[in-house]
Design a protein around this motif. Sequence first.
Motif, PDB file in Angstrom:
ATOM      1  N   TRP A 276       0.831  -1.209   0.000  1.00  0.00           N
ATOM      2  CA  TRP A 276       0.000   0.000   0.000  1.00  0.00           C
ATOM      3  C   TRP A 276       0.863   1.255   0.000  1.00  0.00           C
ATOM      4  N   GLU A 277       1.922   1.256   0.784  1.00  0.00           N
ATOM      5  CA  GLU A 277       2.809   2.428   0.813  1.00  0.00           C
ATOM      6  C   GLU A 277       3.502   2.630  -0.529  1.00  0.00           C
ATOM      7  N   ALA A 278       3.817   1.540  -1.206  1.00  0.00           N
ATOM      8  CA  ALA A 278       4.404   1.654  -2.538  1.00  0.00           C
ATOM      9  C   ALA A 278       3.398   2.246  -3.517  1.00  0.00           C
ATOM     10  N   LEU A 279       2.136   1.827  -3.401  1.00  0.00           N
ATOM     11  CA  LEU A 279       1.082   2.386  -4.247  1.00  0.00           C
ATOM     12  C   LEU A 279       0.873   3.875  -3.953  1.00  0.00           C
ATOM     13  N   ARG A 280       0.962   4.248  -2.690  1.00  0.00           N
ATOM     14  CA  ARG A 280       0.834   5.659  -2.315  1.00  0.00           C
ATOM     15  C   ARG A 280       1.954   6.484  -2.927  1.00  0.00           C
ATOM     16  N   LEU A 281       3.153   5.925  -2.959  1.00  0.00           N
ATOM     17  CA  LEU A 281       4.286   6.624  -3.563  1.00  0.00           C
ATOM     18  C   LEU A 281       4.029   6.869  -5.045  1.00  0.00           C
ATOM     19  N   GLN A 282       3.503   5.841  -5.729  1.00  0.00           N
ATOM     20  CA  GLN A 282       3.199   5.997  -7.147  1.00  0.00           C
ATOM     21  C   GLN A 282       2.099   7.041  -7.369  1.00  0.00           C
ATOM     22  N   ALA A 283       1.053   7.003  -6.547  1.00  0.00           N
ATOM     23  CA  ALA A 283      -0.048   7.962  -6.689  1.00  0.00           C
ATOM     24  C   ALA A 283       0.440   9.384  -6.476  1.00  0.00           C
ATOM     25  N   ALA A 284       1.297   9.576  -5.474  1.00  0.00           N
ATOM     26  CA  ALA A 284       1.839  10.910  -5.214  1.00  0.00           C
ATOM     27  C   ALA A 284       2.727  11.362  -6.363  1.00  0.00           C
ATOM     28  N   ALA A 285       3.495  10.430  -6.932  1.00  0.00           N
ATOM     29  CA  ALA A 285       4.367  10.773  -8.057  1.00  0.00           C
ATOM     30  C   ALA A 285       3.555  11.186  -9.274  1.00  0.00           C
ATOM     31  N   ARG A 286       2.411  10.556  -9.490  1.00  0.00           N
ATOM     32  CA  ARG A 286       1.564  10.905 -10.636  1.00  0.00           C
ATOM     33  C   ARG A 286       0.955  12.290 -10.486  1.00  0.00           C
ATOM     34  N   ARG A 287       0.624  12.660  -9.237  1.00  0.00           N
ATOM     35  CA  ARG A 287       0.031  13.985  -9.017  1.00  0.00           C
ATOM     36  C   ARG A 287       1.047  15.090  -9.243  1.00  0.00           C
ATOM     37  N   ALA A 288       2.206  14.919  -8.618  1.00  0.00           N
ATOM     38  CA  ALA A 288       3.286  15.903  -8.762  1.00  0.00           C
ATOM     39  C   ALA A 288       4.514  15.365  -8.063  1.00  0.00           C
ATOM     40  N   ASP A 289       5.674  15.526  -8.705  1.00  0.00           N
ATOM     41  CA  ASP A 289       6.897  15.017  -8.116  1.00  0.00           C
ATOM     42  C   ASP A 289       7.137  15.596  -6.728  1.00  0.00           C
ATOM     43  N   ALA A 291       5.102  16.292  -4.466  1.00  0.00           N
ATOM     44  CA  ALA A 291       4.222  15.737  -3.441  1.00  0.00           C
ATOM     45  C   ALA A 291       4.673  14.363  -2.976  1.00  0.00           C
ATOM     46  N   ALA A 292       5.522  13.704  -3.748  1.00  0.00           N
ATOM     47  CA  ALA A 292       5.976  12.361  -3.407  1.00  0.00           C
ATOM     48  C   ALA A 292       7.018  12.424  -2.286  1.00  0.00           C
ATOM     49  N   ARG A 293       6.955  11.434  -1.408  1.00  0.00           N
ATOM     50  CA  ARG A 293       7.890  11.382  -0.288  1.00  0.00           C
ATOM     51  C   ARG A 293       8.604  10.037  -0.299  1.00  0.00           C
ATOM     52  N   PRO A 294       9.677   9.909  -1.102  1.00  0.00           N
ATOM     53  CA  PRO A 294      10.339   8.611  -1.230  1.00  0.00           C
ATOM     54  C   PRO A 294      10.926   8.106   0.083  1.00  0.00           C
ATOM     55  N   MET A 295      11.364   9.015   0.957  1.00  0.00           N
ATOM     56  CA  MET A 295      11.973   8.569   2.200  1.00  0.00           C
ATOM     57  C   MET A 295      10.941   7.993   3.171  1.00  0.00           C
ATOM     58  N   ARG A 296       9.670   8.304   2.969  1.00  0.00           N
ATOM     59  CA  ARG A 296       8.630   7.653   3.766  1.00  0.00           C
ATOM     60  C   ARG A 296       8.616   6.157   3.450  1.00  0.00           C
ATOM     61  N   MET A 297       8.715   5.832   2.151  1.00  0.00           N
ATOM     62  CA  MET A 297       8.754   4.432   1.742  1.00  0.00           C
ATOM     63  C   MET A 297      10.004   3.752   2.297  1.00  0.00           C
TER      64      MET A 297
END
Length: 320
Positions: A276-289, A291-297
């Motif tokens: 789920w966290e990986a999917l959240r990373l992808q969703a955030a990346a699609r909205r705007a770079d 907004a994505a938080r890679p270090m959360r993953m």
Amino acid sequence: MSSGHARQNSVRTNPEERSKQTDSIAYRRFPRVRAYVVMTKPRVMELLLVTTVPTMVLAHGSLPNLPLIVVTLIGGAASSGSASAFNMYLDRDMDARMRRTSGRPLVTGEVTPRSGLIFAWLLAISSTVWFWCLVNYLAAVLSVCAILWYVVVYTILLKRRTEQNIVWGGIAGCFPVVIGWASETGTMSWSAVVLFLVIFFWTPAHYWPMSVKYGEDYRRVSVPMLGAIHGIEHVAKRVIAYAVMTAMTSILLIPVAGMSWPYAMVAVVGGAWFVWEALRLQAAARRADAAARPMRMFAVSNAYLALLFAAVAIDTLVKY
């Protein structure tokens, strides 16, 4: 003369001055010790602690002999430290150009390249002898394989040449579980292989988000880490694939090792959280770079692995 004697007497009788002298001596001595400790990459050793002990519990079927655990962890720490020290020696040229690694001892001059190389060899030899004499020959052989894989396969052959570097190079981080199993039983088993594969699939999903954060560093030194040569959305897709494989492999341990409900619950729920966290990373990346938080993953992956291996130990002890 009287002035000199007065100063000497002041130092002898003034506790504050004595404390300052002691601090000064400590400052001169311990930074060198700290520099050598840094060369062993203590944070990388956390994987050793998180995975080795639960694996030994599973292999034994109950709580293993404490001296054996201690001996195995000491040998594993020396082996891991050796591989890390060799890595710093070989990568010191690009470490000097990366902000993340510019403070490493071989870059700052706290440790000379010659001293660093000698230190790496001493750890490699001592860890091999340690395992051979105090544990068993299989653990010693696997320890040597782990060092060679990290130094030769990952650092020398793959790291600067292919975006698959961390996928195959990450196998070095899988060795603590098979070393732990071998230390306890002197053999290998399918349970150890499954745990090995869990870490194999987990490693890219864990490391690639961090490669996004430090992408500029890797581009500066022409190291093709995935996050440096592809956008975050592409990285997220790959992370999802490896997160799914990690979760599926962790569930495979249930029939292979005869795990019961405590482990099964963590494997299913924890695996779903990881994906789920990986999917959240992808969703955030699609909205705007931005907004994505890679270090959360990256943080979630650490927590997931710790929980999964804790469940291995708890499940085994509960059954015992």
